[in-house]
Design a protein around this motif. Sequence first.
Motif, PDB file in Angstrom:
ATOM      1  N   GLU A 268       0.659  -1.078  -0.092  1.00 34.87           N
ATOM      2  CA  GLU A 268       0.089  -0.045   0.067  1.00 34.87           C
ATOM      3  C   GLU A 268       0.957   1.369   0.047  1.00 34.87           C
ATOM      4  O   GLU A 268       2.012   1.160   0.452  1.00 34.87           O
ATOM      5  N   GLY A 269       0.480   2.417  -0.659  1.00 36.78           N
ATOM      6  CA  GLY A 269       1.103   3.555  -0.633  1.00 36.78           C
ATOM      7  C   GLY A 269       2.025   3.622  -1.744  1.00 36.78           C
ATOM      8  O   GLY A 269       2.506   3.094  -2.626  1.00 36.78           O
ATOM      9  N   ASP A 270       2.788   5.017  -1.563  1.00 41.59           N
ATOM     10  CA  ASP A 270       3.978   5.039  -2.664  1.00 41.59           C
ATOM     11  C   ASP A 270       5.227   5.513  -1.569  1.00 41.59           C
ATOM     12  O   ASP A 270       5.267   6.262  -0.915  1.00 41.59           O
ATOM     13  N   PHE A 271       6.193   4.764  -2.371  1.00 44.72           N
ATOM     14  CA  PHE A 271       7.365   4.700  -1.835  1.00 44.72           C
ATOM     15  C   PHE A 271       8.604   5.049  -2.795  1.00 44.72           C
ATOM     16  O   PHE A 271       8.614   4.312  -3.631  1.00 44.72           O
ATOM     17  N   GLU A 272       9.250   6.249  -2.438  1.00 49.14           N
ATOM     18  CA  GLU A 272      10.261   6.554  -3.249  1.00 49.14           C
ATOM     19  C   GLU A 272      11.710   5.699  -2.882  1.00 49.14           C
ATOM     20  O   GLU A 272      12.143   5.706  -1.672  1.00 49.14           O
TER      21      GLU A 272
ATOM     22  N   THR B 258      16.883   6.116  -8.506  1.00 49.77           N
ATOM     23  CA  THR B 258      15.467   6.438  -7.675  1.00 49.77           C
ATOM     24  C   THR B 258      14.365   6.351  -8.561  1.00 49.77           C
ATOM     25  O   THR B 258      14.375   6.900  -9.813  1.00 49.77           O
ATOM     26  N   LYS B 259      13.437   5.433  -8.155  1.00 47.43           N
ATOM     27  CA  LYS B 259      11.936   5.244  -8.597  1.00 47.43           C
ATOM     28  C   LYS B 259      11.218   5.441  -7.661  1.00 47.43           C
ATOM     29  O   LYS B 259      11.222   5.103  -6.594  1.00 47.43           O
ATOM     30  N   VAL B 260       9.788   5.764  -8.021  1.00 53.20           N
ATOM     31  CA  VAL B 260       8.643   5.739  -6.955  1.00 53.20           C
ATOM     32  C   VAL B 260       7.722   4.082  -7.248  1.00 53.20           C
ATOM     33  O   VAL B 260       7.475   3.935  -8.477  1.00 53.20           O
ATOM     34  N   TYR B 261       7.644   3.532  -6.270  1.00 56.02           N
ATOM     35  CA  TYR B 261       6.863   2.369  -6.483  1.00 56.02           C
ATOM     36  C   TYR B 261       5.679   2.461  -5.522  1.00 56.02           C
ATOM     37  O   TYR B 261       5.514   3.080  -4.443  1.00 56.02           O
ATOM     38  N   GLY B 262       4.470   1.568  -6.096  1.00 49.68           N
ATOM     39  CA  GLY B 262       3.147   1.614  -5.397  1.00 49.68           C
ATOM     40  C   GLY B 262       2.728   0.211  -5.435  1.00 49.68           C
ATOM     41  O   GLY B 262       3.279  -0.784  -5.516  1.00 49.68           O
ATOM     42  N   PRO B 263       1.615   0.138  -5.054  1.00 51.23           N
ATOM     43  CA  PRO B 263       1.037  -1.229  -4.777  1.00 51.23           C
ATOM     44  C   PRO B 263       1.165  -2.207  -5.917  1.00 51.23           C
ATOM     45  O   PRO B 263       0.773  -2.035  -6.910  1.00 51.23           O
TER      46      PRO B 263
END
Length: 105
Positions: free
Chosen positions: A55-59, A66-71
């Motif tokens: 759950e959520g958005d994790f950089e 660097t990337k933003v990962y989500g569910p």
Amino acid sequence: MNLNLSTIPSKEIMPGLHGKLVHSENMSMAFWDVEKGATVPEHSHMNEQIMHVMEGDFEFTLDGTTKVYGPGDIVIIAPHLKHSGIALTACKLLDVFSPTREEYR
């Protein structure tokens, strides 16, 4: 051994990073509740790691990228690679480590 996640006490491993930790002889699982804005400083370890964003958005920065990962996103982290992260929102993460993360016991 049988466990239920609801009965495992949570430990604050770093500020804003609350984990329910499960260990076997050769691996560890960490079920994280991460507060928005909580950071994981750059580090590396001998353990192979698989991170799953539930759950959520994790950089997340891995080896300088660097990337933003989500569910549903999964990241495989080889031993000794530098990595860090920041919770852009409140997050639930699952980490699996091999061998066991002894310092999390």
